[in-house]
Enzyme design. Structure first.
Site, PDB file in Angstrom:
ATOM      1  N   ALA A  39     -23.791 -36.345 -19.605  1.00 29.12           N
ATOM      2  CA  ALA A  39     -24.493 -37.033 -18.360  1.00 29.12           C
ATOM      3  C   ALA A  39     -23.876 -36.685 -17.167  1.00 29.12           C
ATOM      4  O   ALA A  39     -24.562 -36.365 -16.037  1.00 29.12           O
ATOM      5  CB  ALA A  39     -24.542 -38.568 -18.523  1.00 29.12           C
ATOM      6  N   TYR A  41     -22.264 -34.080 -16.429  1.00 32.18           N
ATOM      7  CA  TYR A  41     -22.591 -32.715 -16.226  1.00 32.18           C
ATOM      8  C   TYR A  41     -24.032 -32.317 -15.646  1.00 32.18           C
ATOM      9  O   TYR A  41     -24.181 -31.740 -14.944  1.00 32.18           O
ATOM     10  CB  TYR A  41     -22.371 -31.871 -17.603  1.00 32.18           C
ATOM     11  CG  TYR A  41     -22.832 -30.487 -17.603  1.00 32.18           C
ATOM     12  CD1 TYR A  41     -24.209 -30.057 -17.662  1.00 32.18           C
ATOM     13  CD2 TYR A  41     -22.112 -29.618 -17.020  1.00 32.18           C
ATOM     14  CE1 TYR A  41     -24.614 -28.850 -17.562  1.00 32.18           C
ATOM     15  CE2 TYR A  41     -22.443 -28.014 -16.819  1.00 32.18           C
ATOM     16  CZ  TYR A  41     -23.517 -27.717 -17.031  1.00 32.18           C
ATOM     17  OH  TYR A  41     -24.147 -26.441 -16.940  1.00 32.18           O
ATOM     18  N   GLU A 122      -3.686  -2.751  11.802  1.00 34.52           N
ATOM     19  CA  GLU A 122      -4.230  -4.039  11.406  1.00 34.52           C
ATOM     20  C   GLU A 122      -3.098  -4.602  10.304  1.00 34.52           C
ATOM     21  O   GLU A 122      -2.463  -4.372   9.684  1.00 34.52           O
ATOM     22  CB  GLU A 122      -5.623  -3.625  10.620  1.00 34.52           C
ATOM     23  CG  GLU A 122      -5.194  -2.944   9.070  1.00 34.52           C
ATOM     24  CD  GLU A 122      -6.431  -2.464   8.557  1.00 34.52           C
ATOM     25  OE1 GLU A 122      -7.378  -3.074   8.036  1.00 34.52           O
ATOM     26  OE2 GLU A 122      -6.219  -0.920   8.433  1.00 34.52           O
ATOM     27  N   LYS A 124      -1.756  -6.541   7.094  1.00 34.75           N
ATOM     28  CA  LYS A 124      -1.585  -6.113   5.929  1.00 34.75           C
ATOM     29  C   LYS A 124      -1.802  -7.401   4.893  1.00 34.75           C
ATOM     30  O   LYS A 124      -0.751  -8.169   4.923  1.00 34.75           O
ATOM     31  CB  LYS A 124      -0.568  -5.457   5.395  1.00 34.75           C
ATOM     32  CG  LYS A 124      -0.418  -4.783   3.987  1.00 34.75           C
ATOM     33  CD  LYS A 124       1.065  -3.937   3.969  1.00 34.75           C
ATOM     34  CE  LYS A 124       0.921  -3.548   2.285  1.00 34.75           C
ATOM     35  NZ  LYS A 124       1.201  -4.562   1.471  1.00 34.75           N
ATOM     36  N   CYS A 435       3.510 -39.890 -18.253  1.00 33.51           N
ATOM     37  CA  CYS A 435       3.778 -41.109 -18.307  1.00 33.51           C
ATOM     38  C   CYS A 435       2.716 -41.800 -19.278  1.00 33.51           C
ATOM     39  O   CYS A 435       1.357 -41.521 -19.156  1.00 33.51           O
ATOM     40  CB  CYS A 435       3.706 -42.219 -17.199  1.00 33.51           C
ATOM     41  SG  CYS A 435       3.686 -43.847 -17.422  1.00 33.51           S
TER      42      CYS A 435
END
Ligand code: ZN
Length: 689
Positions: A39, A41, A122, A124, A435
């Protein structure tokens, strides 16, 4: 349905939905380990369809509605040979080395001393090199660098990267060569990387060390839907095989590639001297922390392509380019303490407290140590001297322990939760320690209570997050059973701001209405790991009452018949059995369980099934149903003893398709599954009486 949402929010939500749905498809099909109910989903898919209907221009290339199921490659990535070898660049680390590079180029070309050599510069990007082969403007193959000569075929994987067009802009119209291989980097932005790691941590999945690893791990997947769920980007920086290069310079060619619809670096410039190149390097270095992605240097290339041709290659690297690297950002400090944080899902995360230290211009005082294994790998103990590195620019990490050989006792990872003292355990094959005191652990309690009253669980109206936190802070609400004792606090609640007689009565009435709750919903509401809504129903169908289930789970800790009985239930595997065992091993949890069962009396869980043609079958509803809602159809299916699933797989027996059914229908056809329409479904329901 009216959709009241801004376009920007819709685009964001569609992006999230595409990722979520792809993820759940993968969990369902490839890993057989769904985390959400059918549901839930379907709700995601529905929401996606609604948004796409309202904003058709926002439909994504990786839209879940356009995906034909889920492709699982049966073999590892195929190898492909590069027609033109993928080079790497030589590195420069100092300004002098940059000057030397320019001088070498000039000498090789026999240019006079001081002659201008224009270079591009430019940033990298720190990603995974990839070559995209376009034939007549259409993407035909994508391959990783591999060893430069032979890479891996990632064509299916890059199909989900929006920066990589399947067809170049202007294909068939302009000057796009018959064959052109665009080369560049597949990368992940810093923000997407951090968000991915957060999600991975929450789901107990692999934590990536840096964006580059995350990008590589995400791209090089056998299962392209994993890639689809990851936020990858692409930046072009050059080209490989080309039937023609329709430009005279590197710079112009990169502009063309940008015009064709493939992103190139916005920081690409032309420089006419070593001094200008170094100045651009400094300027990019200054922006580095603010760039959305990680970079590790600046790349210079000779701009004139005829000169590049003459310069050629030395071994694996071109003579016409070099990478000017940024210095590594590392620093030494002392690990002063290891704290354990408990997340809202119960995961214990070790955090290193550091003697404050400056790394790459930022003061670092904490570092995540990820998990128990990572501490073991580095041999970390309190008091160690460590080398810290900011991975790229994003998060600091410990790269080395300088004092691991000092004879001291190893650090002992706690086996109890520091918040609630419940046992903390790692499931088999998992590195994360969690836990087990979910219902009594303060770190998890508010989340658990929220889950307990949520729609898919007990569905108590009017008991929202704000109220839970308010009552929790007052000490009125510590475990699920306390919800059913709130009526004794009626006068206290009425006295509080924001509460009136009527609202309190409504809340108490909503609670009282759940005194005899559905046993499966109650079980699901307890939030036992791996016991989702579907598994809870499967368990209750077998055990009918909660005490019977509890007894079986406790007995199963000893193995034997009880374990075998649990495992014989469809949808229940060893993971579920172990999770049940961990839950019922904890005396706190048993106390909470018994306390709760003293307040509520779920009736025996009996699914009334009718004798029907579809009993025991798995049915998928798809498309628009005209006489009933999807939920009603599913309820009918369950009442007929069938199982309603959210997606089509080999386990599906029957697909009921309404108008507008898309990918699921195609998938059903591909798998040879019987498909009927809504009218035929109504006949089946009617026949069962
Ligand atoms: Zn705890």
């Amino acid at each position: 349905m009216m959709i009241e949402i801004t376009e920007a929010d819709a685009a964001n939500e569609l992006m999230r939905l595409a990722r979520q749905i792809a993820k759940h498809n993968r969990l369902y099909h490839a890993e057989d380990a769904p985390e959400i109910s059918d549901a839930e989903y379907d709700a995601l898919v529905r929401r996606n369809a609604e948004l796409e209907a309202a904003f058709p221009h926002l439909i994504r290339p990786d839209s879940p509605s356009a995906q034909v199921g889920h492709e699982v490659a049966s073999s590892p990535l195929r190898k492909v040979a590069h027609e033109v070898r993928m080079m790497s660049l030589d590195n420069a680390f100092t300004d002098d080395e940059v000057e030397d590079f320019v001088a070498r180029v000039r000498r090789f070309l026999a240019l006079p001393e001081g002659a201008e050599v224009v270079m591009t510069a430019e940033d990298k990007i720190d990603g995974l090199s990839c070559s995209l082969r376009y034939e007549n403007g259409r993407l035909v193959r994508a391959a990783t660098r591999g060893d430069g000569q032979v890479g891996e075929d990632v064509t299916a994987n890059v199909a989900h990267i929006a920066d990589i067009p399947q067809e170049l802009k202007g294909a068939g119209l302009f000057d796009i060569p018959a064959v052109f291989e665009i080369r560049g980097e597949v990368y992940m932005s810093k923000a997407d990387f951090l968000a991915l790691n957060t999600r991975q941590a929450e789901t107990g999945d692999k934590i990536f060390a840096n964006p580059r690893n995350a990008a590589a791990g995400s791209l090089r997947q056998k299962d392209a839907s994993v890639t689809a769920a990851r936020p990858l980007r692409f930046l072009a920086h050059g080209w490989g095989a080309a039937s023609e290069v329709p430009a005279a310079t590197q710079f112009e060619m990169m502009r063309k590639i940008a015009d064709w619809g493939v992103p190139v670096s916005p920081l690409l410039v032309r420089c006419s001297s070593a001094a200008e190149m170094v100045a651009h390097y400094r300027s990019i270095g200054a922006q580095r922390a603010d760039l959305p992605y990680d970079i590790d240097g600046v790349v210079y290339k000779v701009d004139r392509l005829d000169w590049q041709e003459r310069l050629g290659f030395v071994a694996k690297a071109p003579r016409w380019g070099i990478a000017h690297k940024f210095p590594a950002e590392q620093a030494e400090t002392t690990l002063e303490a290891i704290d354990i944080q408990v997340g809202r899902t119960g995961k214990l995360t070790p955090v290193g407290r550091l003697k404050p230290v400056l790394v790459g211009g930022v003061t670092v005082t904490n570092v995540t140590l990820h998990n128990r294994d990572e501490i073991g790998r580095l041999g970390l103990r309190v008091g160690d001297r460590i080398v810290l590195q900011r991975a790229g620019d994003v998060i600091p990490q410990v790269v080395e322990n300088l004092t691991r050989d000092e004879p001291r006792d190893p650090y002992r990872f706690p086996d109890h939760c520091p918040e609630c003292q419940s046992e903390a355990v790692a499931e088999e094959g998992e590195v994360d320690v969690r836990c087990t005191g979910g219902l009594i652990c303060p770190a998890q309690r508010v989340e658990r209570l929220k889950h307990f009253v949520s729609r898919a669980a007990l569905d108590i109206e009017g008991l929202g997050e704000k109220t839970i936190i308010e009552f929790f802070q007052l000490g009125w609400l510590e475990s699920p059973a306390d919800i059913f004792r709130l009526r004794k606090r009626r006068s206290d609640i009425v006295g509080r701001e924001g509460w009136k007689d009527k609202s309190v009565d409504n809340l108490l009435a909503a609670i009282e209405a759940k005194r005899e709750p559905d046993a499966a919903r109650l079980l699901f509401g307890l939030g036992i790991r791996h016991v989702g809504a579907v598994t809870a129903r499967d368990l209750m169908k077998r055990f009918v009452t909660l005490p019977a289930l509890g007894d079986a789970a406790i007995a199963a800790r000893e193995g034997g018949d009880a374990t075998a009985e649990l495992l014989s239930i469809e949808g229940v595997g060893p993971v579920v059995v172990e999770a049940l065992g961990d839950f019922f091993h904890e005396p706190h949890n048993i106390a909470v369980w018994e306390d709760l069962l003293s307040e509520v009396s779920p009736p025996p869980y009996v699914v009334e099934t009718k004798d029907s043609a579809v009993a025991g079958k798995t049915i998928v509803f798809t498309g628009k149903l005209e006489t009933m809602s999807r939920d009603e159809a599913k309820a009918q299916a369950e009442a007929l003893g069938a199982r309603a699933a959210g997606s089509v797989s080999a386990k599906t027996d029957l697909v009921v398709a309404g108008p507008g059914a898309g990918s699921k229908l195609k998938q059903a056809a591909a798998l040879g599954i019987e498909v009927i329409d809504e009218a035929a479904w109504a006949e089946i329901v009617k026949a069962a009486g």
